[in-house]
Design an enzyme around this catalytic site. Structure first.
Site, PDB file in Angstrom:
ATOM      1  N   GLU A 275      10.701  -0.482  18.033  1.00 32.63           N
ATOM      2  CA  GLU A 275       9.827   0.340  18.701  1.00 32.63           C
ATOM      3  C   GLU A 275       9.468  -0.647  20.041  1.00 32.63           C
ATOM      4  O   GLU A 275       8.383  -1.171  20.535  1.00 32.63           O
ATOM      5  CB  GLU A 275       8.855   0.113  17.674  1.00 32.63           C
ATOM      6  CG  GLU A 275       8.705   0.665  16.328  1.00 32.63           C
ATOM      7  CD  GLU A 275       7.772   0.981  15.789  1.00 32.63           C
ATOM      8  OE1 GLU A 275       7.079  -0.126  15.969  1.00 32.63           O
ATOM      9  OE2 GLU A 275       7.366   1.548  14.517  1.00 32.63           O
ATOM     10  N   GLY A 277       8.214  -1.719  23.573  1.00 33.16           N
ATOM     11  CA  GLY A 277       7.680  -1.166  24.527  1.00 33.16           C
ATOM     12  C   GLY A 277       7.527  -1.086  26.007  1.00 33.16           C
ATOM     13  O   GLY A 277       8.451  -0.573  26.694  1.00 33.16           O
ATOM     14  N   CYS A 346     -17.847  -4.943  39.145  1.00 28.57           N
ATOM     15  CA  CYS A 346     -18.894  -5.452  39.106  1.00 28.57           C
ATOM     16  C   CYS A 346     -18.833  -6.969  38.095  1.00 28.57           C
ATOM     17  O   CYS A 346     -19.551  -6.701  37.344  1.00 28.57           O
ATOM     18  CB  CYS A 346     -20.592  -5.335  39.117  1.00 28.57           C
ATOM     19  SG  CYS A 346     -20.403  -3.623  40.391  1.00 28.57           S
ATOM     20  N   GLU A 347     -17.883  -7.319  37.479  1.00 29.06           N
ATOM     21  CA  GLU A 347     -17.739  -8.350  36.448  1.00 29.06           C
ATOM     22  C   GLU A 347     -16.632  -9.434  37.392  1.00 29.06           C
ATOM     23  O   GLU A 347     -15.908  -8.827  37.974  1.00 29.06           O
ATOM     24  CB  GLU A 347     -16.344  -7.714  35.703  1.00 29.06           C
ATOM     25  CG  GLU A 347     -17.203  -6.249  35.060  1.00 29.06           C
ATOM     26  CD  GLU A 347     -17.710  -6.345  33.744  1.00 29.06           C
ATOM     27  OE1 GLU A 347     -17.502  -7.503  33.031  1.00 29.06           O
ATOM     28  OE2 GLU A 347     -18.226  -5.332  33.163  1.00 29.06           O
ATOM     29  N   TYR A 375       0.929  -1.009  29.574  1.00 29.78           N
ATOM     30  CA  TYR A 375       0.179  -1.466  29.255  1.00 29.78           C
ATOM     31  C   TYR A 375      -0.663  -1.298  30.586  1.00 29.78           C
ATOM     32  O   TYR A 375      -1.863  -2.176  30.894  1.00 29.78           O
ATOM     33  CB  TYR A 375      -0.205  -2.614  28.434  1.00 29.78           C
ATOM     34  CG  TYR A 375       0.848  -2.579  27.090  1.00 29.78           C
ATOM     35  CD1 TYR A 375       0.064  -1.822  26.248  1.00 29.78           C
ATOM     36  CD2 TYR A 375       1.991  -3.274  26.928  1.00 29.78           C
ATOM     37  CE1 TYR A 375       1.297  -1.498  24.934  1.00 29.78           C
ATOM     38  CE2 TYR A 375       2.568  -3.617  25.956  1.00 29.78           C
ATOM     39  CZ  TYR A 375       2.579  -2.567  24.853  1.00 29.78           C
ATOM     40  OH  TYR A 375       3.231  -1.600  23.875  1.00 29.78           O
TER      41      TYR A 375
HETATM   42  C1  LIG Z   1       2.535  -1.972  20.248  1.00 26.52           C
HETATM   43  C2  LIG Z   1       3.651  -1.573  19.430  1.00 26.52           C
HETATM   44  C3  LIG Z   1       5.278  -2.127  19.523  1.00 26.52           C
HETATM   45  C4  LIG Z   1       5.642  -2.296  20.692  1.00 26.52           C
HETATM   46  O1  LIG Z   1       5.518  -2.910  21.460  1.00 26.52           O
HETATM   47  P1  LIG Z   1       5.719  -3.918  22.485  1.00 26.52           P
HETATM   48  O2  LIG Z   1       5.434  -5.035  22.690  1.00 26.52           O
HETATM   49  O3  LIG Z   1       4.942  -3.121  23.754  1.00 26.52           O
HETATM   50  O4  LIG Z   1       7.236  -3.622  22.614  1.00 26.52           O
HETATM   51  C5  LIG Z   1       6.275  -1.768  18.193  1.00 26.52           C
HETATM   52  N1  LIG Z   1       5.341  -1.206  17.172  1.00 26.52           N
HETATM   53  C6  LIG Z   1       3.984  -1.001  17.412  1.00 26.52           C
HETATM   54  C7  LIG Z   1       3.735  -1.050  15.519  1.00 26.52           C
HETATM   55  C8  LIG Z   1       3.309  -1.535  17.527  1.00 26.52           C
HETATM   56  O5  LIG Z   1       1.292  -1.393  17.410  1.00 26.52           O
END
Ligand SMILES: *Cc1c(COP(=O)(O)O)cnc(C)c1O
Length: 421
Positions: A275, A277, A346-347, A375
């Site tokens: 998974e 990201g 304003c932070e 992100y």
């Molecule tokens: C956030 C997340 C990802 C992706 O994480 P990356 O660091 O962006 O690769 C994969 N699996 C789960 C369950 C997540 O919460």
């Protein structure tokens, strides 16, 4: 490796000058490169294939949920890892086949579970016993058994920022691995549950392969224990988390990561689900902004940009580093002076960089914050009633706006006055 380079003194996204997009779209905006998205996906999947792994990559939508980005990956064969009904709907809208969608997250509601079961997705990664029971009821009502993995928490230190570490026993995620066997046994007794695998995700932006290896070894032990007990474990979902270079980090190459999987889990005959990201999208995006003012403070110089913490939260949230560059290439011998790059919100946290050494930049100049594809837009908000930042996808010599900037009227239209005002 990415496709944002200076060509004839001008920063380009693939073959499109960034300044040209800015002139048409206005600033600030996110700009993604298709060639970079494709390259990252290809490098990752090739590394898995070369290690001889039977794997399905499920892009973690939360890093960049834009439908055009998700479809780009879906067309290459990617599945999706989603953490809400909204993300599940996005994955479907992007054309991800249901049998490649995994649903993760600690707090799935009954409505979300019902939707996922009705769609018949590949797998739900369950994170608690109450969730297991709720899911079993929902699936039973539909006369099916839902394929699940239980997310185990292997209690390893990912060695990453505290806010993105998820695999320690004090974190809210998953089931402590010492209790995993007991929970699997409960799962087996439930009529709406079909146990198919184990899930594990220990954190994000890991720059060392060792914590992965430790977690995978614990997963291996658990496979042995569960199989000895008659469970038919056939899928291992190893999560995401592989880091990328923002500054001077040297994260392991996907080939090294793939080898760690192969060495620890490769002989178990399981399908591997991954998974990623950040790894797939991080370097494929930049945030483009215009400098509004250059302000000489008592002790330092501030570049005040039209992008702010609501557009890119990572520096405020994680003290994250993003490389900053002008869109017009500076002369090689240009002097570099320390400046603070800040947004208008304003932070005090609305600071992209402190005492960053940059070439001369004037009010009106365009700058980019690199490595903003993960992100970035995903976490943006409308704080200070600033419209959500638009997103642009470039391919070769063309580009398209893939999320429009809302108008102020659009924003106000969501609100209404009660009848007593
Ligand atoms: C956030 C997340 C990802 C992706 O994480 P990356 O660091 O962006 O690769 C994969 N699996 C789960 C369950 C997540 O919460």
């Amino acid at each position: 490796m990415n496709h944002f380079d200076y060509v004839n003194g001008q920063l380009q996204a693939e073959q499109v000058p960034v300044a040209e997009i800015a002139a048409q779209v206005g600033t600030p905006f996110y700009c993604y490169s298709t060639a970079t998205l494709v390259r990252h996906y290809t490098v990752f999947t090739q590394a898995l294939a070369e290690a001889g792994l039977y794997a399905q990559v499920c892009f973690a939508l939360k890093a960049n949920p834009n439908v055009a980005v998700v479809r780009t990956f879906a067309q290459l064969g990617a599945g999706a890892d989603v953490v809400s009904e909204g993300e599940l709907r996005r994955a479907l809208a992007a054309g991800v086949p249901v049998d490649r969608i995994v649903f993760s997250g600690v707090g799935k509601t009954e409505a979300e579970l019902t939707f996922a079961v009705a769609k018949g997705i590949m797998q739900i990664n369950v994170e608690s016993e109450p969730e297991l029971e709720a899911l079993s009821k929902i699936a039973t009502a539909r006369g099916i058994r839902m394929p699940i993995a239980i997310r185990v928490n292997p209690d390893v230190d990912a060695g990453t920022h505290a806010k993105i570490t998820t695999g320690k026993k004090e974190n809210k995620f998953g089931i402590e691995w010492t209790r995993a066997h007991e929970v699997y046994t409960k799962a087996r007794a439930l009529p709406g549950i079909e146990v198919v695998g184990i899930a594990c995700h220990i954190g994000s932006q890991l720059t060392d392969v060792e914590p992965f290896r430790q977690a995978f070894l614990r997963v291996r032990d658990l496979v042995a224990m569960l199989r000895a007990d008659g469970f038919h474990i056939r899928r291992l979902d190893l999560g995401g988390g592989l880091g990328i270079p923002y500054e001077s980090e040297e994260p392991p190459h996907p080939a090294v990561y793939a080898k760690a999987i192969k060495d620890t889990l490769g002989d178990l005959g399981c399908k591997i689900v991954l998974e990623p990201g950040r790894l797939l999208v991080g370097n494929a995006g930049i945030l483009v902004s215009r400098v509004i003012y250059v302000k000489e403070g008592a002790t330092r110089t501030f570049l005040i940009t039209d992008a702010a913490m609501n557009d890119l939260m990572r520096p405020a949230l994680y003290e994250a580093h993003h490389t900053i560059e002008p869109v017009i290439e500076p002369a090689k011998d240009a002097p570099r002076l320390p400046v603070d790059v800040v947004g208008p919100v304003c932070e005090t946290g609305d600071t992209f960089a402190k005492q960053r050494s940059l070439p001369p930049i004037q009010a009106g100049d365009l700058i980019v914050l690199r490595t903003a594809g993960a992100y970035g837009a995903a976490m943006s908000s409308t704080y200070n009633t600033r419209p959500l930042v638009p997103e642009v996808l470039v391919k070769d010599n063309g580009f398209a706006v893939v999320r429009a900037r809302p108008s102020f009227d659009d924003m106000l239209a969501l609100e209404s006055l009660p009848d007593w005002l």
